[in-house]
Write a protein that holds these residues in place. Structure first.
Motif, PDB file in Angstrom:
ATOM      1  N   GLY A   1      28.204   4.427 113.569  1.00 58.39           N
ATOM      2  CA  GLY A   1      27.021   3.330 113.372  1.00 58.39           C
ATOM      3  C   GLY A   1      27.532   2.369 112.493  1.00 58.39           C
ATOM      4  O   GLY A   1      28.637   2.495 111.747  1.00 58.39           O
ATOM      5  N   ALA A   2      26.585   1.540 111.969  1.00 50.89           N
ATOM      6  CA  ALA A   2      26.743   0.622 110.946  1.00 50.89           C
ATOM      7  C   ALA A   2      25.142   0.196 110.409  1.00 50.89           C
ATOM      8  O   ALA A   2      24.149   0.824 111.187  1.00 50.89           O
ATOM      9  N   LYS A   3      25.259  -0.655 109.711  1.00 55.53           N
ATOM     10  CA  LYS A   3      23.763  -1.269 109.104  1.00 55.53           C
ATOM     11  C   LYS A   3      23.442  -2.646 110.195  1.00 55.53           C
ATOM     12  O   LYS A   3      24.575  -3.150 110.614  1.00 55.53           O
ATOM     13  N   PHE A   4      22.371  -3.232 110.400  1.00 52.84           N
ATOM     14  CA  PHE A   4      22.114  -4.377 110.926  1.00 52.84           C
ATOM     15  C   PHE A   4      22.436  -5.383 110.001  1.00 52.84           C
ATOM     16  O   PHE A   4      22.578  -5.152 108.884  1.00 52.84           O
ATOM     17  N   LYS A   5      22.983  -6.582 110.506  1.00 52.42           N
ATOM     18  CA  LYS A   5      23.505  -7.700 109.823  1.00 52.42           C
ATOM     19  C   LYS A   5      22.573  -8.854 109.552  1.00 52.42           C
ATOM     20  O   LYS A   5      22.332  -9.399 108.606  1.00 52.42           O
ATOM     21  N   ALA A   6      21.542  -8.886 110.688  1.00 49.86           N
ATOM     22  CA  ALA A   6      20.716  -9.990 110.714  1.00 49.86           C
ATOM     23  C   ALA A   6      19.786  -9.798 109.289  1.00 49.86           C
ATOM     24  O   ALA A   6      19.094  -8.781 109.370  1.00 49.86           O
ATOM     25  N   THR A   7      19.685 -10.730 108.379  1.00 47.86           N
ATOM     26  CA  THR A   7      18.839 -10.772 107.337  1.00 47.86           C
ATOM     27  C   THR A   7      17.307 -10.315 107.656  1.00 47.86           C
ATOM     28  O   THR A   7      16.905  -9.599 106.922  1.00 47.86           O
ATOM     29  N   SER A   8      16.802 -11.056 108.751  1.00 49.83           N
ATOM     30  CA  SER A   8      15.199 -10.856 109.056  1.00 49.83           C
ATOM     31  C   SER A   8      15.182  -9.163 109.421  1.00 49.83           C
ATOM     32  O   SER A   8      13.842  -8.870 109.188  1.00 49.83           O
ATOM     33  N   VAL A   9      16.205  -8.554 109.852  1.00 52.47           N
ATOM     34  CA  VAL A   9      15.924  -7.128 110.225  1.00 52.47           C
ATOM     35  C   VAL A   9      16.431  -6.300 108.985  1.00 52.47           C
ATOM     36  O   VAL A   9      15.640  -5.330 108.912  1.00 52.47           O
ATOM     37  N   ALA A  10      17.528  -6.284 108.469  1.00 50.45           N
ATOM     38  CA  ALA A  10      18.097  -5.583 107.463  1.00 50.45           C
ATOM     39  C   ALA A  10      17.234  -5.630 106.273  1.00 50.45           C
ATOM     40  O   ALA A  10      17.031  -4.570 105.762  1.00 50.45           O
ATOM     41  N   ASP A  11      16.485  -6.807 105.921  1.00 47.90           N
ATOM     42  CA  ASP A  11      15.603  -6.958 104.560  1.00 47.90           C
ATOM     43  C   ASP A  11      14.504  -5.898 104.712  1.00 47.90           C
ATOM     44  O   ASP A  11      14.247  -5.205 103.750  1.00 47.90           O
ATOM     45  N   LYS A  12      14.172  -5.654 106.067  1.00 44.42           N
ATOM     46  CA  LYS A  12      13.032  -4.584 106.265  1.00 44.42           C
ATOM     47  C   LYS A  12      13.811  -3.137 106.381  1.00 44.42           C
ATOM     48  O   LYS A  12      12.961  -2.121 105.819  1.00 44.42           O
ATOM     49  N   ALA A  13      14.779  -3.076 106.996  1.00 38.61           N
ATOM     50  CA  ALA A  13      15.328  -1.687 107.600  1.00 38.61           C
ATOM     51  C   ALA A  13      15.784  -0.965 106.315  1.00 38.61           C
ATOM     52  O   ALA A  13      15.738   0.360 106.273  1.00 38.61           O
ATOM     53  N   TYR A  14      16.310  -1.881 105.525  1.00 41.33           N
ATOM     54  CA  TYR A  14      17.088  -1.038 104.357  1.00 41.33           C
ATOM     55  C   TYR A  14      16.429  -1.174 103.007  1.00 41.33           C
ATOM     56  O   TYR A  14      17.165  -1.067 101.864  1.00 41.33           O
ATOM     57  N   SER A  15      15.384  -1.953 103.038  1.00 39.79           N
ATOM     58  CA  SER A  15      14.790  -2.393 101.452  1.00 39.79           C
ATOM     59  C   SER A  15      14.420  -1.201 100.541  1.00 39.79           C
ATOM     60  O   SER A  15      14.404  -1.246  99.672  1.00 39.79           O
ATOM     61  N   THR A  16      14.340  -0.273 101.382  1.00 39.68           N
ATOM     62  CA  THR A  16      14.164   1.461 100.514  1.00 39.68           C
ATOM     63  C   THR A  16      15.003   2.445 101.291  1.00 39.68           C
ATOM     64  O   THR A  16      15.476   1.999 102.480  1.00 39.68           O
ATOM     65  N   PRO A  17      15.382   3.247 100.800  1.00 35.68           N
ATOM     66  CA  PRO A  17      16.261   4.357 101.205  1.00 35.68           C
ATOM     67  C   PRO A  17      15.691   4.896 102.673  1.00 35.68           C
ATOM     68  O   PRO A  17      14.746   5.180 102.721  1.00 35.68           O
ATOM     69  N   ILE A  18      16.683   5.249 103.476  1.00 37.35           N
ATOM     70  CA  ILE A  18      16.132   6.010 104.875  1.00 37.35           C
ATOM     71  C   ILE A  18      16.235   7.670 104.254  1.00 37.35           C
ATOM     72  O   ILE A  18      17.192   8.221 103.869  1.00 37.35           O
ATOM     73  N   THR A  19      15.076   8.050 104.130  1.00 41.31           N
ATOM     74  CA  THR A  19      14.784   9.614 103.712  1.00 41.31           C
ATOM     75  C   THR A  19      14.921  10.680 104.713  1.00 41.31           C
ATOM     76  O   THR A  19      15.071  11.714 104.258  1.00 41.31           O
ATOM     77  N   CYS A  20      14.652  10.228 105.728  1.00 41.08           N
ATOM     78  CA  CYS A  20      15.188  11.460 106.778  1.00 41.08           C
ATOM     79  C   CYS A  20      16.496  11.971 106.700  1.00 41.08           C
ATOM     80  O   CYS A  20      17.413  11.308 106.745  1.00 41.08           O
ATOM     81  N   PRO A  21      16.733  13.396 106.788  1.00 41.73           N
ATOM     82  CA  PRO A  21      18.125  13.866 106.924  1.00 41.73           C
ATOM     83  C   PRO A  21      18.849  13.092 108.097  1.00 41.73           C
ATOM     84  O   PRO A  21      18.232  12.971 109.261  1.00 41.73           O
ATOM     85  N   SER A  22      20.085  13.110 107.917  1.00 40.92           N
ATOM     86  CA  SER A  22      20.804  12.173 108.785  1.00 40.92           C
ATOM     87  C   SER A  22      22.527  12.758 108.955  1.00 40.92           C
ATOM     88  O   SER A  22      22.875  13.330 107.783  1.00 40.92           O
TER      89      SER A  22
END
Length: 229
Positions: free
Chosen positions: A144-165
């Motif tokens: 996997g990886a992060k989204f790079k598009a700012t319009s998506v990344a700013d929302k997806a990672y603005s706070t930590p992903i809290t569910c177990p992974s």
């Protein structure tokens, strides 16, 4: 049904995952990869549902000659992976899949499907995706990886992903540096390292041990008496 029957149902409850395949492959290809690489005890403990992405492949597939077509892609992107096409349509399609075939407890993704899976957890937390379905409880991320598009990344990672992974990181995977970046956005990441590249890996002894531990933890989270369900 009496308490004995209720106990049996509780014992049989498996974590149910919607599985998102890689770019220009298919649900059937991901199913074959997982079913031939992972031991039977893993397959017996998880309820895996494989779907095809919404868009037919718009170019050559890297698995051509290895796996039969048809091939699909979740959305399209530019060379820098900073601009996406049909992304909103992709999110709606996945939500529709969850509504029609769910409920699901978590997401499993490989490559483009892994980028989507991790990002969806963050987007759902912000209320901008998967708003009509239950909360994602856990993730299995392969290459996997992060989204790079700012319009998506700013929302997806603005706070930590809290569910177990659970994250699979290949020593020779070209996506490995980006997979490590993704870990920084996850609160409870577990890692399985393997010597291969960008692929579904087999599980060695250490990987099997970590997989077993992760499955045991998510099994508890999906039981009917769990307050998070």
């Amino acid at each position: 049904m009496g308490s004995e029957g209720d106990d049996k149902l509780r014992e049989e409850r498996k974590p149910r995952l919607l599985c998102l395949h890689g770019f220009r492959t298919s649900g059937e290809i991901l199913k074959k990869q997982i079913h031939t690489k992972w031991p039977q005890w893993v397959l017996d403990k998880l309820d895996l549902v494989f779907v095809d992405a919404p868009f037919p492949s718009q170019g050559k597939s890297d698995v051509e000659g290895i796996f039969d077509p048809p091939y699909y892609e979740w959305f399209q992107f530019n060379k820098e992976f900073t601009e996406y096409t049909n992304f909103e349509e992709c999110l709606k399609y996945i939500e529709d899949c969850i509504i029609e075939q769910g409920p699901f407890d978590g997401l499993l993704g490989f490559s483009q499907g892994a980028i989507l899976s991790a990002g969806l957890a963050g987007l759902q937390d912000k209320g901008v995706a998967l708003t009509k379905v239950p909360k994602i409880k856990f993730l299995i991320i392969i290459g996997g990886a992060k989204f790079k598009a700012t319009s998506v990344a700013d929302k997806a990672y603005s706070t930590p992903i809290t569910c177990p992974s659970l994250h699979f990181l290949g020593e020779t995977d070209f996506m490995r540096p980006y997979g490590l970046e993704l870990l920084e956005s996850c609160v409870h990441p577990e890692m399985i390292h393997h010597p291969k590249g960008h692929t579904i890996p087999r599980l060695d002894d250490e990987g099997s041990k970590k997989m077993r531990g992760f499955i045991e933890s998510i099994e508890k989270a999906v039981q009917p008496n769990c307050p998070n369900t």
